[in-house]
Design a protein around this motif. Structure first.
Motif, short mmCIF file in Angstrom:
data_model
loop_
_atom_site.label_atom_id
_atom_site.label_comp_id
_atom_site.label_asym_id
_atom_site.label_seq_id
_atom_site.Cartn_x
_atom_site.Cartn_y
_atom_site.Cartn_z
N THR A 132 0.86 -1.18 0.00
CA THR A 132 0.00 0.00 0.00
C THR A 132 0.90 1.24 0.00
OG1 THR A 132 -0.21 0.49 2.38
CG2 THR A 132 -1.57 -1.32 1.50
N VAL A 333 -9.01 3.58 -5.83
CA VAL A 333 -10.10 3.50 -4.85
C VAL A 333 -9.50 3.43 -3.45
CG1 VAL A 333 -11.67 2.37 -6.47
CG2 VAL A 333 -10.23 0.98 -4.97
N GLN A 334 -10.31 3.74 -2.47
CA GLN A 334 -9.87 3.62 -1.09
C GLN A 334 -9.64 2.16 -0.74
OE1 GLN A 334 -9.54 6.61 0.59
NE2 GLN A 334 -8.38 5.49 2.13
N LEU A 335 -8.56 1.89 -0.04
CA LEU A 335 -8.25 0.52 0.37
C LEU A 335 -9.34 -0.03 1.28
CD1 LEU A 335 -4.80 -0.80 1.44
CD2 LEU A 335 -6.78 -1.33 2.83
N HIS A 336 -9.79 -1.25 0.98
CA HIS A 336 -10.79 -1.92 1.82
C HIS A 336 -10.46 -3.40 1.84
CE1 HIS A 336 -14.47 -2.83 3.88
NE2 HIS A 336 -14.91 -3.59 2.88
N HIS A 347 -7.51 4.00 9.14
CA HIS A 347 -8.06 4.68 7.97
C HIS A 347 -7.22 5.90 7.66
CE1 HIS A 347 -10.96 6.09 5.05
NE2 HIS A 347 -10.89 7.29 5.62
N ASP A 348 -6.81 6.00 6.42
CA ASP A 348 -5.97 7.12 6.00
C ASP A 348 -6.24 7.37 4.52
OD1 ASP A 348 -3.70 8.65 5.00
OD2 ASP A 348 -2.74 8.24 6.91
N PRO A 349 -6.50 8.60 4.13
CA PRO A 349 -6.75 8.87 2.71
C PRO A 349 -5.62 8.42 1.79
CG PRO A 349 -7.32 10.78 4.05
CD PRO A 349 -6.63 9.81 4.96
N GLN A 351 -4.11 5.61 1.95
CA GLN A 351 -4.14 4.17 1.73
C GLN A 351 -5.15 3.83 0.64
OE1 GLN A 351 -1.74 2.70 2.78
NE2 GLN A 351 -1.44 2.62 4.98
N VAL A 352 -4.64 3.74 -0.56
CA VAL A 352 -5.47 3.45 -1.72
C VAL A 352 -4.87 2.29 -2.49
CG1 VAL A 352 -6.30 5.83 -1.94
CG2 VAL A 352 -4.21 5.14 -3.13
N TRP A 353 -5.68 1.71 -3.37
CA TRP A 353 -5.16 0.75 -4.32
C TRP A 353 -5.98 0.81 -5.60
CZ3 TRP A 353 -5.62 -4.25 -0.84
CH2 TRP A 353 -6.95 -4.49 -0.51
N GLU A 355 -8.50 -0.48 -8.78
CA GLU A 355 -9.65 -1.31 -9.13
C GLU A 355 -9.60 -1.54 -10.64
OE1 GLU A 355 -12.32 -3.83 -8.24
OE2 GLU A 355 -11.85 -2.42 -6.63
#
Length: 409
Positions: A132, A333-336, A347-349, A351-353, A355
């Motif tokens: 990430t 997208v936001q990491l989930h 949660h941190d803006p 942290q994305v990955w 799609e």
């Protein structure tokens, strides 16, 4: 311990890592604040006897150093875990260079199970991968105990640099080095019969490890792209999903989604490195619709085998390009990760990955299945990719590193 293993990763990993830090805290007070480096051997520690991805990567690192002419002492990290209470793990040799091919939590185990007298005289190098954009605080804190930190991609290096900056450790960013995973092996030989693959159809392979997060590896996207490409099973093509560390919940979910699809199968057999190489060489297309990769070793291994690579663009697999494979466009997208190892991240803006676009992937699959000539059109560029990345592991390139000063001449 058996109860801990049954916990989902989102609970298990914070307990393990928090427990390790709690045990290590009173020991770290006595760890040397400065080093007395001395010359000695090159020791590479890793999970050499395991089929884990990090174990395979560690073996490749040791092989590459040996290919460059270095004498490497291989040291298995797994037995060290038995010495967390007593600190009686033993490192071979004295002084020199200690390369620990394991991530930050395992580095903590390596340091805390060997008494400081065993490692304070050694130039210490870590080799980490993270998937990430922001590495966790523990990882940043552990960089303090290394002289260099190798990462397989610029993506991982930047994630670690971001983690260091977030902890106010900006001065440690200069220790980061990008060292792509070396792939020195010649192209493997195919064996379709061994894996139940047909010689008369286009065979597609997708890999994932449950312990590496199904949400990140995203086998669901491979299935959905396949069903979009082929709403009705085609005798001309089949998809194999190779799963590692498969748990019952993931198996049930996968089985339900591919029910009544004879062209899609789930393979969970444990395979050796050699058999994994043969499996990869036995297919026509490698499909990886991941949401993030620290590097994407499977993609590189597919290229080495002359297999067409269809994979999500970006993150750590920046060696994938239109000239050597088929990048699939993706949106950020936001990491989930509800149940996997990344669920413990705050949660941190940042942290994305990615799609991946399933319509794009489906269209590529349709075209490649229909046209064997297209599947082979990028083979030369793909097979040249490992050699290009391996240049970082040439003797000339390695001799430029500071660690050479601490090796026996």
């Amino acid at each position: 311990m058996s109860l801990l293993r049954r916990l989902p990763l989102k609970y298990r990993l914070p307990l393990i890592h928090g427990g390790l830090e709690a045990i290590a805290a009173p020991r770290q007070v006595r760890w040397p604040k400065s080093d007395d480096l001395r010359q000695g051997p090159l020791i590479v520690s890793g999970f050499f006897n395991e089929s884990l991805g990090v174990g395979r990567a560690g073996r490749m690192t040791a092989d590459a150093l040996e290919s460059a002419g270095y004498a490497v002492g291989r040291h298995d990290l797994r037995p060290c875990f038995r010495h967390i209470p007593d600190q009686k793990a033993v490192l071979p040799g004295e002084g020199g260079v200690w390369l620990i091919h394991a991530n930050a939590p395992e580095l903590l185990v390596a340091l805390m199970t060997h008494r400081p007298e065993q490692w304070r005289h050694r130039y210490r190098i870590g080799y980490w991968a993270w998937e990430t954009p922001l590495a966790p605080p523990l990882w940043a804190r552990m960089v303090r105990w290394l002289h260099e930190l190798w990462t397989p991609s610029a993506y991982v290096a930047e994630a670690l640099a971001a983690g260091l900056r977030a902890q106010g450790l900006d001065d440690l960013c200069g220790r980061l080095r990008v060292m792509p995973h070396p792939l020195m092996a010649p192209p493997p030989s195919p064996d379709r019969a061994r894996f139940g693959l047909s010689p008369d159809r286009c065979e597609v392979l997708s890999l994932f490890d449950v312990n590496s997060s199904p949400a990140r590896k995203n086998p669901w996207a491979s299935i959905e792209a396949w069903l979009k490409a082929f709403p009705i099973p085609s005798p001309a093509a089949a998809l194999t999903l190779k799963a590692s560390s498969l748990d019952s919940a993931t198996q049930t979910r996968l089985s339900e989604r591919i029910a009544n699809r004879p062209d899609v199968r789930l393979l969970s057999e444990r395979l050796s490195d050699e058999d994994m190489d043969r499996l990869m060489a036995s297919v026509d297309i490698f499909l990886s619709l991941h949401r993030a990769e620290g590097f994407g070793l499977g993609l590189l291994e597919a290229m080495n085998a002359g297999v067409a690579v269809v994979a999500t663009e970006g993150t750590g697999n920046d060696f994938l390009a239109p000239d050597n494979g088929y990048p699939v466009t993706a949106r950020v997208v936001q990491l989930h990760d509800p149940d996997g190892p990344y669920s413990a991240l705050r949660h941190d803006p940042a942290q994305v990955w990615a799609e991946p676009d399933l319509d794009t992937a489906a269209g590529i699959l349709q075209d490649l299945v229909a046209d064997p000539v297209a599947r082979g059109s990028k083979m030369a560029a793909a097979r040249a990719t490992p050699a290009r990345l391996n240049q970082r592991w040439s003797l000339e390139a390695l001799k430029a590193h500071d660690f050479n000063r601490w090796l026996d001449s």
